[in-house]
Design a protein around this motif. Sequence first.
Motif, PDB file in Angstrom:
ATOM      1  N   GLN A   1       8.062  18.121  -6.202  1.00 53.18           N
ATOM      2  CA  GLN A   1       9.040  17.070  -5.954  1.00 53.18           C
ATOM      3  C   GLN A   1       9.486  16.399  -7.248  1.00 53.18           C
ATOM      4  O   GLN A   1      10.465  15.664  -7.259  1.00 53.18           O
ATOM      5  CB  GLN A   1       8.457  16.019  -5.001  1.00 53.18           C
ATOM      6  N   ARG A   2       8.764  16.642  -8.353  1.00 54.02           N
ATOM      7  CA  ARG A   2       9.052  15.961  -9.619  1.00 54.02           C
ATOM      8  C   ARG A   2       9.597  16.894 -10.692  1.00 54.02           C
ATOM      9  O   ARG A   2      10.188  16.441 -11.665  1.00 54.02           O
ATOM     10  CB  ARG A   2       7.773  15.313 -10.158  1.00 54.02           C
ATOM     11  N   ILE A   3       9.355  18.202 -10.518  1.00 53.29           N
ATOM     12  CA  ILE A   3       9.711  19.186 -11.537  1.00 53.29           C
ATOM     13  C   ILE A   3      10.611  20.229 -10.886  1.00 53.29           C
ATOM     14  O   ILE A   3      10.337  20.679  -9.769  1.00 53.29           O
ATOM     15  CB  ILE A   3       8.437  19.849 -12.108  1.00 53.29           C
ATOM     16  N   ASP A   4      11.687  20.613 -11.584  1.00 53.01           N
ATOM     17  CA  ASP A   4      12.639  21.571 -11.015  1.00 53.01           C
ATOM     18  C   ASP A   4      11.967  22.847 -10.530  1.00 53.01           C
ATOM     19  O   ASP A   4      12.171  23.273  -9.418  1.00 53.01           O
ATOM     20  CB  ASP A   4      13.730  21.926 -12.026  1.00 53.01           C
ATOM     21  N   ASN A   5      11.164  23.477 -11.371  1.00 51.73           N
ATOM     22  CA  ASN A   5      10.489  24.709 -10.986  1.00 51.73           C
ATOM     23  C   ASN A   5       9.085  24.708 -11.586  1.00 51.73           C
ATOM     24  O   ASN A   5       8.892  25.193 -12.703  1.00 51.73           O
ATOM     25  CB  ASN A   5      11.277  25.933 -11.453  1.00 51.73           C
ATOM     26  N   PRO A   6       8.105  24.185 -10.869  1.00 54.74           N
ATOM     27  CA  PRO A   6       6.756  24.098 -11.438  1.00 54.74           C
ATOM     28  C   PRO A   6       6.099  25.456 -11.660  1.00 54.74           C
ATOM     29  O   PRO A   6       5.108  25.554 -12.363  1.00 54.74           O
ATOM     30  CB  PRO A   6       5.982  23.269 -10.404  1.00 54.74           C
ATOM     31  N   HIS A   7       6.649  26.528 -11.086  1.00 60.14           N
ATOM     32  CA  HIS A   7       6.099  27.874 -11.288  1.00 60.14           C
ATOM     33  C   HIS A   7       6.490  28.437 -12.658  1.00 60.14           C
ATOM     34  O   HIS A   7       5.868  29.375 -13.149  1.00 60.14           O
ATOM     35  CB  HIS A   7       6.591  28.832 -10.202  1.00 60.14           C
ATOM     36  N   SER A   8       7.517  27.881 -13.267  1.00 58.21           N
ATOM     37  CA  SER A   8       8.014  28.372 -14.555  1.00 58.21           C
ATOM     38  C   SER A   8       7.894  27.262 -15.589  1.00 58.21           C
ATOM     39  O   SER A   8       8.410  26.163 -15.394  1.00 58.21           O
ATOM     40  CB  SER A   8       9.477  28.787 -14.416  1.00 58.21           C
ATOM     41  N   ILE A   9       7.221  27.556 -16.682  1.00 61.45           N
ATOM     42  CA  ILE A   9       7.009  26.565 -17.731  1.00 61.45           C
ATOM     43  C   ILE A   9       7.802  26.971 -18.965  1.00 61.45           C
ATOM     44  O   ILE A   9       7.740  28.116 -19.413  1.00 61.45           O
ATOM     45  CB  ILE A   9       5.511  26.467 -18.117  1.00 61.45           C
ATOM     46  N   GLU A  10       8.540  26.030 -19.507  1.00 65.15           N
ATOM     47  CA  GLU A  10       9.280  26.258 -20.745  1.00 65.15           C
ATOM     48  C   GLU A  10       8.937  25.123 -21.698  1.00 65.15           C
ATOM     49  O   GLU A  10       8.868  23.956 -21.292  1.00 65.15           O
ATOM     50  CB  GLU A  10      10.783  26.242 -20.452  1.00 65.15           C
ATOM     51  N   TYR A  11       8.681  25.462 -22.934  1.00 64.31           N
ATOM     52  CA  TYR A  11       8.384  24.419 -23.909  1.00 64.31           C
ATOM     53  C   TYR A  11       8.988  24.776 -25.248  1.00 64.31           C
ATOM     54  O   TYR A  11       9.288  25.928 -25.532  1.00 64.31           O
ATOM     55  CB  TYR A  11       6.875  24.178 -24.041  1.00 64.31           C
ATOM     56  N   THR A  12       9.168  23.763 -26.078  1.00 63.30           N
ATOM     57  CA  THR A  12       9.689  23.938 -27.421  1.00 63.30           C
ATOM     58  C   THR A  12       8.729  23.278 -28.391  1.00 63.30           C
ATOM     59  O   THR A  12       8.305  22.152 -28.165  1.00 63.30           O
ATOM     60  CB  THR A  12      11.082  23.285 -27.545  1.00 63.30           C
ATOM     61  N   ALA A  13       8.390  23.976 -29.428  1.00 68.36           N
ATOM     62  CA  ALA A  13       7.525  23.416 -30.469  1.00 68.36           C
ATOM     63  C   ALA A  13       8.400  23.037 -31.656  1.00 68.36           C
ATOM     64  O   ALA A  13       9.194  23.845 -32.132  1.00 68.36           O
ATOM     65  CB  ALA A  13       6.469  24.428 -30.895  1.00 68.36           C
ATOM     66  N   CYS A  14       8.288  21.826 -32.093  1.00 63.05           N
ATOM     67  CA  CYS A  14       9.056  21.359 -33.240  1.00 63.05           C
ATOM     68  C   CYS A  14       8.084  21.116 -34.394  1.00 63.05           C
ATOM     69  O   CYS A  14       7.084  20.437 -34.235  1.00 63.05           O
ATOM     70  CB  CYS A  14       9.778  20.058 -32.906  1.00 63.05           C
ATOM     71  N   LEU A  15       8.397  21.670 -35.517  1.00 60.66           N
ATOM     72  CA  LEU A  15       7.562  21.502 -36.696  1.00 60.66           C
ATOM     73  C   LEU A  15       8.298  20.643 -37.718  1.00 60.66           C
ATOM     74  O   LEU A  15       9.469  20.856 -37.981  1.00 60.66           O
ATOM     75  CB  LEU A  15       7.226  22.861 -37.312  1.00 60.66           C
ATOM     76  N   LYS A  16       7.584  19.698 -38.288  1.00 59.90           N
ATOM     77  CA  LYS A  16       8.154  18.880 -39.353  1.00 59.90           C
ATOM     78  C   LYS A  16       8.168  19.701 -40.637  1.00 59.90           C
ATOM     79  O   LYS A  16       7.224  20.447 -40.915  1.00 59.90           O
ATOM     80  CB  LYS A  16       7.305  17.635 -39.594  1.00 59.90           C
ATOM     81  N   SER A  17       9.209  19.568 -41.385  1.00 59.93           N
ATOM     82  CA  SER A  17       9.224  20.253 -42.668  1.00 59.93           C
ATOM     83  C   SER A  17       8.355  19.453 -43.644  1.00 59.93           C
ATOM     84  O   SER A  17       8.371  18.225 -43.655  1.00 59.93           O
ATOM     85  CB  SER A  17      10.648  20.402 -43.196  1.00 59.93           C
ATOM     86  N   LEU A  18       7.586  20.168 -44.430  1.00 59.96           N
ATOM     87  CA  LEU A  18       6.715  19.530 -45.405  1.00 59.96           C
ATOM     88  C   LEU A  18       7.383  19.530 -46.768  1.00 59.96           C
ATOM     89  O   LEU A  18       7.888  20.559 -47.213  1.00 59.96           O
ATOM     90  CB  LEU A  18       5.373  20.267 -45.487  1.00 59.96           C
TER      91      LEU A  18
END
Length: 70
Positions: A51-68
């Motif tokens: 009821q809270r997530i569009d498709n809880p069976h499918s997970i998508e994520y993005t990793a963001c890295l800070k430039s050093l």
Amino acid sequence: MKVQYDPDADVMRIIFQDVFVEETAEEIPGIVFDFDQDGIVVGIEILKASQRIDNPHSIEYTACLKSLKA
């Protein structure tokens, strides 16, 4: 980090650290935070996930890295 969805319970668990959970708190209705002995959030449970997530069976994520900068 682990993300698990249990369709029978309709609960999504996001585990940041696989350690003993000392305390849990439902700070927001339907969102449960798990804390370790030092009070650090080590996991989150989302109740009624479908009821809270569009498709809880499918997970998508993005990793963001800070430039050093040297």
